[in-house]
Design a protein around this motif. Structure first.
Motif, PDB file in Angstrom:
ATOM      1  N   GLN A   1       2.457   1.808  -3.372  1.00  0.00           N
ATOM      2  CA  GLN A   1       1.500   2.310  -4.363  1.00  0.00           C
ATOM      3  C   GLN A   1       1.180   3.790  -4.127  1.00  0.00           C
ATOM      4  O   GLN A   1       1.001   4.552  -5.069  1.00  0.00           O
ATOM      5  CB  GLN A   1       0.211   1.487  -4.320  1.00  0.00           C
ATOM      6  N   MET A   2       1.132   4.188  -2.845  1.00  0.00           N
ATOM      7  CA  MET A   2       0.893   5.610  -2.558  1.00  0.00           C
ATOM      8  C   MET A   2       1.996   6.464  -3.170  1.00  0.00           C
ATOM      9  O   MET A   2       1.731   7.491  -3.795  1.00  0.00           O
ATOM     10  CB  MET A   2       0.854   5.851  -1.052  1.00  0.00           C
TER      11      MET A   2
ATOM     12  N   MET B   1      -6.561   1.356   3.405  1.00  0.00           N
ATOM     13  CA  MET B   1      -6.034   0.081   3.895  1.00  0.00           C
ATOM     14  C   MET B   1      -5.001   0.306   4.994  1.00  0.00           C
ATOM     15  O   MET B   1      -5.029  -0.374   6.028  1.00  0.00           O
ATOM     16  CB  MET B   1      -5.410  -0.722   2.756  1.00  0.00           C
ATOM     17  N   ALA B   2      -4.099   1.250   4.765  1.00  0.00           N
ATOM     18  CA  ALA B   2      -3.061   1.500   5.765  1.00  0.00           C
ATOM     19  C   ALA B   2      -3.691   1.924   7.082  1.00  0.00           C
ATOM     20  O   ALA B   2      -3.303   1.443   8.149  1.00  0.00           O
ATOM     21  CB  ALA B   2      -2.089   2.564   5.252  1.00  0.00           C
TER      22      ALA B   2
ATOM     23  N   TYR C   1       1.637   6.657  -6.971  1.00  0.00           N
ATOM     24  CA  TYR C   1       0.639   7.626  -7.430  1.00  0.00           C
ATOM     25  C   TYR C   1       1.064   9.058  -7.114  1.00  0.00           C
ATOM     26  O   TYR C   1       0.722   9.981  -7.852  1.00  0.00           O
ATOM     27  CB  TYR C   1      -0.727   7.308  -6.828  1.00  0.00           C
ATOM     28  N   LEU C   2       1.822   9.228  -6.019  1.00  0.00           N
ATOM     29  CA  LEU C   2       2.324  10.567  -5.712  1.00  0.00           C
ATOM     30  C   LEU C   2       3.219  11.059  -6.847  1.00  0.00           C
ATOM     31  O   LEU C   2       3.077  12.190  -7.327  1.00  0.00           O
ATOM     32  CB  LEU C   2       3.111  10.540  -4.395  1.00  0.00           C
TER      33      LEU C   2
ATOM     34  N   ILE D   1       3.244  10.113  -9.898  1.00  0.00           N
ATOM     35  CA  ILE D   1       2.445  10.347 -11.102  1.00  0.00           C
ATOM     36  C   ILE D   1       1.800  11.732 -11.053  1.00  0.00           C
ATOM     37  O   ILE D   1       1.609  12.387 -12.072  1.00  0.00           O
ATOM     38  CB  ILE D   1       1.355   9.250 -11.230  1.00  0.00           C
ATOM     39  N   SER D   2       1.495  12.182  -9.831  1.00  0.00           N
ATOM     40  CA  SER D   2       0.753  13.440  -9.730  1.00  0.00           C
ATOM     41  C   SER D   2       1.662  14.670  -9.707  1.00  0.00           C
ATOM     42  O   SER D   2       1.187  15.772  -9.546  1.00  0.00           O
ATOM     43  CB  SER D   2      -0.118  13.421  -8.478  1.00  0.00           C
TER      44      SER D   2
ATOM     45  N   TYR E   1      -5.458   2.924  -0.821  1.00  0.00           N
ATOM     46  CA  TYR E   1      -4.278   2.448  -0.098  1.00  0.00           C
ATOM     47  C   TYR E   1      -4.166   3.143   1.249  1.00  0.00           C
ATOM     48  O   TYR E   1      -3.765   2.544   2.243  1.00  0.00           O
ATOM     49  CB  TYR E   1      -3.015   2.659  -0.936  1.00  0.00           C
TER      50      TYR E   1
ATOM     51  N   ALA F   1       0.834  -1.206   0.000  1.00  0.00           N
ATOM     52  CA  ALA F   1       0.000   0.000   0.000  1.00  0.00           C
ATOM     53  C   ALA F   1       0.869   1.257   0.000  1.00  0.00           C
ATOM     54  O   ALA F   1       0.628   2.189  -0.759  1.00  0.00           O
ATOM     55  CB  ALA F   1      -0.920  -0.007   1.212  1.00  0.00           C
ATOM     56  N   PHE F   2       1.901   1.264   0.841  1.00  0.00           N
ATOM     57  CA  PHE F   2       2.748   2.450   0.901  1.00  0.00           C
ATOM     58  C   PHE F   2       3.473   2.674  -0.425  1.00  0.00           C
ATOM     59  O   PHE F   2       3.610   3.802  -0.893  1.00  0.00           O
ATOM     60  CB  PHE F   2       3.739   2.345   2.061  1.00  0.00           C
TER      61      PHE F   2
ATOM     62  N   TRP G   1       4.013  -1.853  -8.311  1.00  0.00           N
ATOM     63  CA  TRP G   1       4.066  -3.098  -7.523  1.00  0.00           C
ATOM     64  C   TRP G   1       4.632  -4.260  -8.321  1.00  0.00           C
ATOM     65  O   TRP G   1       5.228  -5.176  -7.767  1.00  0.00           O
ATOM     66  CB  TRP G   1       2.693  -3.449  -6.969  1.00  0.00           C
TER      67      TRP G   1
ATOM     68  N   SER H   1      -6.540   7.704  -6.624  1.00  0.00           N
ATOM     69  CA  SER H   1      -5.922   6.381  -6.759  1.00  0.00           C
ATOM     70  C   SER H   1      -5.277   5.966  -5.448  1.00  0.00           C
ATOM     71  O   SER H   1      -5.233   4.797  -5.102  1.00  0.00           O
ATOM     72  CB  SER H   1      -4.849   6.393  -7.842  1.00  0.00           C
ATOM     73  N   MET H   2      -4.746   6.954  -4.738  1.00  0.00           N
ATOM     74  CA  MET H   2      -4.075   6.669  -3.476  1.00  0.00           C
ATOM     75  C   MET H   2      -5.074   6.338  -2.381  1.00  0.00           C
ATOM     76  O   MET H   2      -4.743   5.660  -1.425  1.00  0.00           O
ATOM     77  CB  MET H   2      -3.299   7.919  -3.051  1.00  0.00           C
TER      78      MET H   2
ATOM     79  N   SER I   1      -5.115  16.325 -12.403  1.00  0.00           N
ATOM     80  CA  SER I   1      -4.106  15.272 -12.253  1.00  0.00           C
ATOM     81  C   SER I   1      -3.832  14.992 -10.779  1.00  0.00           C
ATOM     82  O   SER I   1      -3.698  13.849 -10.375  1.00  0.00           O
ATOM     83  CB  SER I   1      -2.821  15.628 -13.014  1.00  0.00           C
ATOM     84  N   VAL I   2      -3.786  16.050  -9.960  1.00  0.00           N
ATOM     85  CA  VAL I   2      -3.574  15.831  -8.522  1.00  0.00           C
ATOM     86  C   VAL I   2      -4.747  15.046  -7.950  1.00  0.00           C
ATOM     87  O   VAL I   2      -4.580  14.087  -7.202  1.00  0.00           O
ATOM     88  CB  VAL I   2      -3.408  17.178  -7.782  1.00  0.00           C
TER      89      VAL I   2
ATOM     90  N   PRO J   1       3.619  16.946 -11.845  1.00  0.00           N
ATOM     91  CA  PRO J   1       3.973  17.303 -13.215  1.00  0.00           C
ATOM     92  C   PRO J   1       5.384  17.904 -13.318  1.00  0.00           C
ATOM     93  O   PRO J   1       6.041  17.767 -14.349  1.00  0.00           O
ATOM     94  CB  PRO J   1       2.903  18.323 -13.612  1.00  0.00           C
TER      95      PRO J   1
ATOM     96  N   SER K   1      -4.628  11.362  -8.925  1.00  0.00           N
ATOM     97  CA  SER K   1      -3.630  10.589  -8.176  1.00  0.00           C
ATOM     98  C   SER K   1      -4.063  10.390  -6.742  1.00  0.00           C
ATOM     99  O   SER K   1      -3.923   9.307  -6.192  1.00  0.00           O
ATOM    100  CB  SER K   1      -2.285  11.302  -8.180  1.00  0.00           C
TER     101      SER K   1
END
Lengths: 327, 307
Positions: free
Chosen positions: A137-138, B290-291, A141-142, A144-145, B287, A134-135, A254, B283-284, B276-277, A147, B280
């Protein structure tokens, strides 16, 4: 000479002479591929430190790999554009010096490992696998965000790190440098696992309640190992950034963690050489089979299943006639 | 943000949650009872989607397609179990990870060989392609409501199966006292194959349902696999009830995130950055969910049978 000494000597001989042999064969690109293998080997060995010796199945190891790579990427990006780094105080414009980039990559990865490990180690077993995932993946995505740092497309490295007197653009010099770092890292992990600290770690793997009952603060031991493993992956990431001259969020995905884990299990976890063999086998099979057929995965897939079913102890265990763990 | 939009997104979230439940129920049974980590569960979902699409296109009948998809996924699951996985129950979780990773690669590549690299598209069957106005003023796609209904039905059937039938009793007993169940004359190997087959069929059903809503492509299984793992971890491994609650929670949180976070971000950033922010962050969000759940309850929300 026992089988293990033979395996180690042959391996070392191949690694030491590889660039020379590759050039003599007229296939210099082999050196580049081999560098990639060694970089992933560092990541795999670092994962095995916690996976094979501490039974901490981190499914988020690529996070630290990616962080290491991004530190190099971001510092180079700012140095190239002479732009101040916005999220740091002062107006530091980054650097391309390896002596600054690489330690910083290792430390940043270690710092993240400290935070992620501290939270994740509250859970156990499968829950630990998933929370580390999970961490990671966070962070994926961070990145990715953001720019500024290429978002989904990632960052091209305009320059490799500077490390006088070496020339990192020279494939052979880069290879030997990576090899030296791998050997140094192997030496370090070897010291760690055979030390008292390593014994406690292995004790936790076998029976953590007993270690606790004996009075060891097992949480702190495991966390320390987790941080060291994160730092190792950070170093591998920094090298990978230099190798491909690119960093991107894909490095943290992942599936990358899964790949590193497969290298460890395939090679033989709980041994230090196993992960190196695993990295070499997986990456070389990809390389060779993909030249051979477009559908190389129908060969690789069943191969992995067969290794699990018939080669207990992985490739290293098979070569040396040993099972997992008695390295 | 209007109320209608909110209700609509809630339904979307429930629909996504129900899809995840179909996958998670099978995965959690296999996980909780056989102690097997099956990364290839997503591959069974993919097989279900591909076969459903092919058979529907060939026969012109979606119902036949769905049955074929479920049967194909179930059969694939049983074959994989018989050939490889049954020898791994007693092994380390990591051996299972490596072996099922190998299965993923194999199934993906075989799929690519059989159906080619292009994605398949399946349209919604005509009898489900309309809309129904259950929220006044907001017509809602009938197909999505259909999925919610199917998922809830499966949930009820599964609960009945586990609580009231002999098979369910054996499943529950096998989860905690494997040797004892074996000693009483039950063929544990066959029981496990049956459970695996049921899980595979549920995954195939999820894939069949997803067909008309998504591009059917190689790799679709891995995308949803992680989400499914998140679901069963939040719910508590081995608990079907946990899988349902976890699935709905993840579905709703994910959908709300996707719908509302970019909107909320627009109050802070300019539109393109905000999108975009927001994307993301959403998507986060699962997770983070879950955490937080695991930090709060390190073994998930619901305890499994004796686990």
């Amino acid at each position: 000479m026992n089988r293990r000494t033979i395996v180690h000597s042959v391996g070392l001989l191949i690694l030491a002479t590889l660039p020379v042999v590759a050039e003599a064969m007229g296939e210099p690109f082999l050196t580049t591929i081999a560098s990639r293998v060694l970089i992933y080997a560092i990541a795999a060995v670092s994962l095995d430190l916690i996976l094979g010796f501490g039974a901490m199945v981190s499914f988020g190891h690529s996070a630290f790999f990616g962080i290491g790579a991004y530190v190099v990427g971001i510092l180079t990006h700012h140095a190239f554009n002479s732009e101040a780094i916005a999220f740091l105080p002062g107006d530091w414009t980054g650097s391309t010096a390896a002596v600054i980039q690489w330690p910083l990559a290792i430390l940043t990865a270690g710092l993240f490992a400290l935070v992620i490990g501290a939270l994740s180690l509250r859970t156990q077993g499968v829950y630990f696998i998933m929370i580390t995932l999970a961490f990671a993946q966070m962070l994926y995505y961070l990145m990715i965000s953001l720019p500024t740092y290429g978002g989904e497309d990632g960052l091209n490295l305009w320059e490799r790190s500077n490390l006088p007197p070496f020339d990192l653009y020279d494939d052979r010099e880069f290879y030997y440098l990576v090899l030296a770092l791998l050997l140094a890292f192997l030496g370090l992990t070897r010291r760690i696992v055979s030390s008292r600290f390593g014994m406690v770690l292995k004790g936790c793997k076998q029976n953590e309640p007993r270690m606790k009952a004996l009075g060891f603060p097992t949480y702190r031991y495991k966390l320390t190992a987790f941080v060291i493993a994160g730092m190792g992956a950070g170093l591998a990431g920094a090298l990978a950034a230099n190798h491909t001259e690119f960093v991107g969020p894909g490095m943290m995905h992942w599936t990358r963690s899964g790949e590193i884990m497969v290298m460890v299990i395939l090679g033989g976890m709980g041994t230090l050489i196993g992960p190196v063999l695993g990295a070499a086998t997986l990456l070389l099979m990809e390389e060779v089979l993909s030249n051979f057929t477009e559908h190389w995965m129908v060969i690789l897939g069943p191969f992995l299943v067969l290794v699990v079913l018939y080669l207990r102890g992985g490739i290293y265990g098979w070569l040396t006639g040993r099972r997992n763990g008695d390295d | 943000m209007t109320l209608v939009l909110f209700l609509e997104q809630t339904l979307n979230g429930l629909q996504q949650g129900v899809m995840l439940f179909l996958l998670a129920a099978g995965l959690t049974l296999v996980f909780g009872i056989m102690h097997l980590i099956n990364l290839a569960h997503g591959s069974l979902y993919m097989v279900g989607a591909y076969v459903t699409a092919s058979v529907t296109l060939a026969s012109g009948n979606f119902a036949i397609g769905v049955l074929a998809g479920m049967a194909a996924a179930g059969a694939t699951g049983v074959v994989i179990e018989l050939l490889a996985l049954r020898r791994l129950y007693a092994r380390d979780h990591l051996d299972q990870v490596l072996a099922t990773f190998g299965v993923i690669l194999t199934v993906n590549e075989l799929t690519k060989i059989i159906w080619g690299p292009q994605a398949l598209f399946l349209s919604t069957p005509t009898w489900l392609s309309g809309t129904i106005e259950i929220i006044p003023g907001a017509p809602y796609p009938a197909y999505r409501l259909f999925i919610i209904a199917v998922g809830l039905l499966v949930g009820i059937v599964l609960r009945h199966l586990i609580v009231n039938t002999r098979l369910g009793m054996l499943i529950r007993a096998g989860a905690t006292h494997r040797e004892m169940v074996g000693a009483m004359g039950v063929d544990i190997d066959r029981l496990f194959t049956v459970v695996f087959g049921i899980g595979a069929m549920l995954a195939g059903l999820a894939g069949a349902m997803a067909g008309p809503m998504l591009a059917i492509e190689v790799g679709m299984g891995e995308k949803i696999l992680i989400l499914t793992f998140v679901v069963i971890i939040i719910g508590g491994i081995g608990s079907v009830r946990g899988a349902l609650v976890g699935a709905l929670l993840v579905g709703v949180v994910d959908t709300y995130g996707r719908a509302f976070l970019p909107m909320i971000m627009r109050t802070f950033f300019e539109p393109s950055t905000a999108d975009s922010v927001g994307a993301s962050l959403s998507s986060m969000s699962i997770y983070v969910l879950m955490a937080v759940v695991l930090i709060w309850r390190p073994r998930g929300l619901f305890q499994a049978y004796g686990g």
